[in-house]
Each structure stands twice: as structure tokens, then as C-alpha cells.
Design a protein around this motif. Structure first.
Motif, PDB file in Angstrom:
ATOM      1  N   LEU A  11      14.749 -33.522 -95.751  1.00 28.59           N
ATOM      2  CA  LEU A  11      14.843 -32.308 -96.600  1.00 28.59           C
ATOM      3  C   LEU A  11      14.371 -31.076 -95.964  1.00 28.59           C
ATOM      4  CD1 LEU A  11      15.269 -30.997 -99.394  1.00 28.59           C
ATOM      5  CD2 LEU A  11      12.711 -31.462 -99.799  1.00 28.59           C
ATOM      6  N   VAL A  12      15.335 -30.200 -95.455  1.00 25.23           N
ATOM      7  CA  VAL A  12      15.080 -28.878 -94.878  1.00 25.23           C
ATOM      8  C   VAL A  12      15.838 -27.801 -95.500  1.00 25.23           C
ATOM      9  CG1 VAL A  12      15.383 -30.273 -92.436  1.00 25.23           C
ATOM     10  CG2 VAL A  12      17.165 -29.267 -93.412  1.00 25.23           C
ATOM     11  N   GLN A  13      15.141 -26.679 -95.160  1.00 24.90           N
ATOM     12  CA  GLN A  13      15.728 -25.606 -95.582  1.00 24.90           C
ATOM     13  C   GLN A  13      16.991 -24.948 -95.077  1.00 24.90           C
ATOM     14  OE1 GLN A  13      12.254 -23.136 -95.276  1.00 24.90           O
ATOM     15  NE2 GLN A  13      11.690 -23.339 -97.340  1.00 24.90           N
ATOM     16  N   ALA A  14      17.855 -24.151 -95.429  1.00 25.33           N
ATOM     17  CA  ALA A  14      19.013 -23.687 -94.759  1.00 25.33           C
ATOM     18  C   ALA A  14      18.483 -22.706 -93.859  1.00 25.33           C
ATOM     19  CB  ALA A  14      19.665 -22.550 -96.023  1.00 25.33           C
ATOM     20  N   GLY A  15      19.198 -22.926 -92.589  1.00 24.95           N
ATOM     21  CA  GLY A  15      18.945 -22.383 -91.295  1.00 24.95           C
ATOM     22  C   GLY A  15      18.212 -23.358 -90.333  1.00 24.95           C
ATOM     23  N   ASP A  16      17.630 -24.279 -90.930  1.00 25.60           N
ATOM     24  CA  ASP A  16      16.524 -25.280 -90.044  1.00 25.60           C
ATOM     25  C   ASP A  16      17.769 -26.118 -89.239  1.00 25.60           C
ATOM     26  OD1 ASP A  16      14.402 -24.207 -91.128  1.00 25.60           O
ATOM     27  OD2 ASP A  16      13.915 -25.722 -92.306  1.00 25.60           O
ATOM     28  N   SER A  17      17.063 -26.975 -88.552  1.00 30.60           N
ATOM     29  CA  SER A  17      17.689 -27.945 -87.671  1.00 30.60           C
ATOM     30  C   SER A  17      17.180 -29.294 -87.684  1.00 30.60           C
ATOM     31  CB  SER A  17      17.492 -27.625 -86.171  1.00 30.60           C
ATOM     32  OG  SER A  17      18.087 -26.168 -85.815  1.00 30.60           O
ATOM     33  N   LEU A  18      18.049 -30.280 -87.614  1.00 29.08           N
ATOM     34  CA  LEU A  18      17.911 -31.524 -87.539  1.00 29.08           C
ATOM     35  C   LEU A  18      18.328 -32.250 -86.494  1.00 29.08           C
ATOM     36  CD1 LEU A  18      17.699 -32.761 -91.309  1.00 29.08           C
ATOM     37  CD2 LEU A  18      15.730 -32.946 -89.966  1.00 29.08           C
ATOM     38  N   ARG A  19      17.915 -33.347 -85.887  1.00 25.19           N
ATOM     39  CA  ARG A  19      18.719 -34.176 -84.978  1.00 25.19           C
ATOM     40  C   ARG A  19      18.768 -35.669 -85.543  1.00 25.19           C
ATOM     41  NH1 ARG A  19      17.341 -35.854 -78.664  1.00 25.19           N
ATOM     42  NH2 ARG A  19      15.760 -37.233 -79.921  1.00 25.19           N
ATOM     43  N   LEU A  20      19.727 -35.975 -85.905  1.00 26.91           N
ATOM     44  CA  LEU A  20      20.154 -37.496 -86.383  1.00 26.91           C
ATOM     45  C   LEU A  20      20.365 -38.334 -85.057  1.00 26.91           C
ATOM     46  CD1 LEU A  20      22.552 -36.890 -89.265  1.00 26.91           C
ATOM     47  CD2 LEU A  20      20.165 -36.951 -89.206  1.00 26.91           C
ATOM     48  N   SER A  21      19.813 -39.718 -85.030  1.00 26.00           N
ATOM     49  CA  SER A  21      19.865 -40.651 -84.165  1.00 26.00           C
ATOM     50  C   SER A  21      20.609 -41.942 -84.739  1.00 26.00           C
ATOM     51  CB  SER A  21      18.615 -41.064 -83.597  1.00 26.00           C
ATOM     52  OG  SER A  21      18.093 -39.977 -82.939  1.00 26.00           O
ATOM     53  N   CYS A  22      21.414 -42.562 -83.993  1.00 24.55           N
ATOM     54  CA  CYS A  22      22.104 -43.736 -84.364  1.00 24.55           C
ATOM     55  C   CYS A  22      21.919 -44.762 -83.271  1.00 24.55           C
ATOM     56  CB  CYS A  22      23.494 -43.474 -84.557  1.00 24.55           C
ATOM     57  SG  CYS A  22      24.558 -45.117 -85.278  1.00 24.55           S
ATOM     58  N   ALA A  23      21.076 -45.693 -83.391  1.00 25.08           N
ATOM     59  CA  ALA A  23      20.917 -46.849 -82.459  1.00 25.08           C
ATOM     60  C   ALA A  23      21.706 -47.908 -82.690  1.00 25.08           C
ATOM     61  CB  ALA A  23      19.350 -47.259 -82.468  1.00 25.08           C
TER      62      ALA A  23
END
Length: 121
Positions: A11-23
């Protein structure tokens, strides 16, 4: 066969960043193109980004161009989706997939379980 496990959602706010990973595990990771799809409640699964086996070519949906970056590290058997400038409309379950590069889900025989990304305004 290939097994895929996503992580990094939240859960993040608009304008934030996330990095998804797929192993990935199982069959050789670098034998496949990789892609990210997303699906919001009540909507069809939507193509987000794809990357060829070598990582030399990338493709993006118009809705995420300039904000998201797909990459892969074959030595680590991992594909990433860096998501910047997130918007509420990015809220969805994100899935990684392995198969042939393209926007159609049926080109990808292998799928992860999904990770939830929620962007608040």
C-alpha cells in the motif's frame, strides 16, 4: 516447467514508488521472455510490460510508459518491475508471466500467484 513467485507489493500513496520482484525456478529462466500483467477487480487482465530473454528489448503499455521499468537479472533468476510515480489507477494485482513476448495473456504459459499493489490518492 517454470515456477514464478512475485513479491514487493503493498500500500502506497500516489506519487510513490515500488519495485516488484518475480523469482523464477524450474526450467532455465533465460529461455523465456518475461512479462508483467495486472488485474483490477471486475476488469480483464491487462498487459503492463515485457522483456525478451536477453533483456535487450522491452515493451510497455501506453499507460505505464515513462513510469515503469522492467528488467531482469538472469544470474539471479529474477525479473523486476520498477514502478515510479504511481497513480490510483495502477491499483491491481500484479502478475509475472513467462512465455513469448507480447501483450496477450495466452502467450504466457507460466504465471505467478500475484502480488497486490494499492495506490491511495
Amino acid at each position: 516447467q517454470v515456477q514464478l513467485v512475485e513479491s514487493g507489493g503493498g500500500l502506497v500513496q500516489a506519487g510513490d514508488s515500488l519495485r516488484l520482484s518475480c523469482a523464477a525456478s524450474g526450467r532455465t529462466f533465460s529461455s523465456y521472455a518475461m512479462a508483467w500483467f495486472r488485474q483490477a477487480p471486475g476488469k480483464e487482465r491487462e498487459f503492463v510490460a515485457a522483456i525478451t530473454w536477453s533483456g535487450s528489448t522491452r515493451y510497455y503499455a501506453d499507460s505505464v510508459k515513462g513510469r515503469f521499468t522492467i528488467s531482469r537479472d538472469n544470474a539471479k533468476n529474477t525479473v523486476y518491475l520498477q514502478m515510479n510515480s504511481l497513480k490510483p489507477e495502477d491499483t491491481a494485482v500484479y502478475y509475472c508471466a513467462a512465455g513469448a513476448v507480447g501483450p496477450a495473456p495466452n502467450k504466457y504459459p507460466y504465471w505467478g500467484q500475484g502480488t497486490q499493489v494499492t495506490v491511495s490518492s
